[in-house]
Design a protein around this motif. Structure first.
Motif, PDB file in Angstrom:
ATOM      1  N   UNK A  74       0.814  -1.213   0.000  1.00 53.12           N
ATOM      2  CA  UNK A  74       0.000   0.000   0.000  1.00 53.12           C
ATOM      3  C   UNK A  74       0.846   1.261   0.000  1.00 53.12           C
ATOM      4  N   UNK A  75       2.153   1.122   0.183  1.00 53.97           N
ATOM      5  CA  UNK A  75       3.049   2.270   0.135  1.00 53.97           C
ATOM      6  C   UNK A  75       3.088   2.813  -1.297  1.00 53.97           C
ATOM      7  N   UNK A  76       2.864   4.113  -1.477  1.00 51.39           N
ATOM      8  CA  UNK A  76       2.830   4.664  -2.850  1.00 51.39           C
ATOM      9  C   UNK A  76       4.160   4.563  -3.592  1.00 51.39           C
ATOM     10  N   UNK A  77       5.267   4.302  -2.876  1.00 49.50           N
ATOM     11  CA  UNK A  77       6.569   4.185  -3.529  1.00 49.50           C
ATOM     12  C   UNK A  77       6.867   2.766  -4.016  1.00 49.50           C
ATOM     13  N   UNK A  78       5.873   1.899  -3.973  1.00 49.51           N
ATOM     14  CA  UNK A  78       6.111   0.514  -4.335  1.00 49.51           C
ATOM     15  C   UNK A  78       6.512   0.362  -5.805  1.00 49.51           C
ATOM     16  N   UNK A  79       6.113   1.310  -6.627  1.00 47.68           N
ATOM     17  CA  UNK A  79       6.465   1.216  -8.050  1.00 47.68           C
ATOM     18  C   UNK A  79       7.944   1.460  -8.315  1.00 47.68           C
TER      19      UNK A  79
END
Length: 419
Positions: free
Chosen positions: A101-106
């Motif tokens: 769910x962390x937005x930096x996962x990409x």
């Protein structure tokens, strides 16, 4: 180590330095994010654990930068391992900061893109699969951070949000791996082709310079050869020297004059002039002319059985190149040279074996280079010009040591067959 291997290792070292710069940028961004979400807007991150992970990551970055200036060489496998280490550290950071769910996962796409542009396909797919596996593992294994969860969704819609992010990542990873890898391979292929073209152009310029020098030399040699021919004829008439020696001198002078005439005729005829006729007659004439030049050599010439009925369509410089190889063998093996000729409808193969001392290991890599000679009084141009000429007409030359002693020179030339 070959030139290609050296360039690969040099590229890997350069890529590792670039990766170190990218790591520093990512580390700086993560430190700023940790500082902001712990001191300015606290969202409940485990600051001590994340700080320890980032400190260890900084140590890895410093060690990697130091490694790029040390030996041994950096290989593609080592660079691949560095990308896996990045995935491992990033997965650890995400585990303690909300997981998938962390937005930096990409950010997982970054090592995939780097692998796609710098590494072979097998390494790129491995990095992609590791990234997908890490992303999938983080879907269910993480330390939840409520502030980072998609709070606007509830129940099944929350799962759909996470699943949609995963699908987007998976599709992006596959597309990057497939298309970027193909584009990178195309660029590498073009770079290799340009390098070969530059080498061919440099070789052609060297051959052209030598050819111009040869033309001027041939013009200068005409006068002294005519003078020597007159003097030898007078000596023959007066019998002032051994008849056998004078006969050999006459033959050698006549051969020199014939060679100069052929040089002039070839220059006047241009690049399209070809020697045509029976292939067997072509080699008979070639060997006969060579044995006139080397009257004391014991040549064992054998034609292979079941030869096809082909016609020779060779440029005159091909015969000159083959004669040069025969002379090289006679220089190192003045008593005996074994020659075997075979051909079919596609190609002719000439094998020349001498009984000399073989090729010194330090000269093996220099063979075919201009101004590199194993002879004390050699100019280092014969083999270079021979290879350049035969390669120009689609042929190849290979020189290898013979297990029984001496050296084997193998020439392959393509044919235009006619029944």
């Amino acid at each position: 180590m070959t030139r290609i291997d050296t360039s690969i290792h040099s590229a890997a070292r350069h890529n590792l330095r670039q990766l170190s710069i990218i790591r520093n940028i990512a580390l700086g961004g993560q430190l700023l994010a940790l500082l902001f979400f712990s001191q300015i807007q606290d969202i409940g991150l485990p600051v001590l654990v994340l700080s320890a992970i980032l400190a260890l990551y900084a140590l890895v970055i410093a060690t990697t930068w130091w490694r790029t200036f040390r030996y041994p060489v950096i290989t593609e496998l080592e660079f691949f391992c560095h990308l896996l280490v990045d995935i491992l550290f990033f997965t650890a950071l995400l585990f303690f900061s909300g997981g998938a769910s962390n937005p930096f996962v990409s950010y997982y796409l970054v090592p995939i893109s780097i692998a796609a542009t710098t590494l072979p396909l097998r390494y790129t797919w491995t990095v992609t699969l590791f990234s997908l596996a890490a992303y999938s593992w983080l879907l269910r294994n993480n330390l939840p951070i409520p502030a980072l969860a998609p709070s606007h969704h509830h129940g099944d819609s929350n799962n759909l949000h996470i699943l949609g992010m995963w699908c987007n990542f998976a599709v992006s990873a596959v597309l990057i791996t497939y298309f970027v890898t193909r584009m990178a391979n195309t660029l590498r292929s073009q770079a290799g082709q340009l390098a070969r073209q530059r080498e061919d152009q440099l070789r052609d310029e060297q051959v052209l310079a030598i050819g111009s020098l040869a033309a001027g030399t041939a013009h200068e040699l005409g006068t002294p050869l005519n003078t020597m021919k007159i003097l030898v004829d007078e000596m023959v008439a007066e019998q002032s020297a051994s008849g056998e020696d004078l006969s050999i001198l006459q033959q050698q002078l006549e051969q020199c004059r014939t060679t100069l005439k052929q040089l002039v005729a070839t220059a006047e005829g241009g690049a399209d002039s070809l020697e045509q006729g029976s292939l067997r007659a072509y080699f008979d004439k070639l060997f006969e002319r060579w044995q006139v030049m080397r009257p004391r050599i014991q040549a064992h010439i054998r034609y292979a059985d079941n030869l096809a009925d082909c016609q020779a369509h060779f440029h005159p410089t091909v015969a000159q190149s083959l004669t040069s190889l025969l002379n090289n063998a006679a220089d190192v093996s003045p008593e005996q040279v074994d020659v075997e000729v075979g051909w079919n409808d596609q190609a002719v193969e000439l094998c020349i074996r001498d009984l000399g001392q073989g090729i010194a290991p330090q000269l093996q890599e220099k063979l075919g280079k201009p101004f590199q000679s194993s002879k004390p009084d050699g100019m280092g141009l014969g083999l270079f010009l021979t290879q350049a000429t035969l390669n120009r007409y689609g042929g190849s030359v290979s020189i290898k040591p013979c297990p029984e002693g001496g050296t084997i020179t193998r020439v392959v030339l393509p044919l235009r067959s006619e029944s």
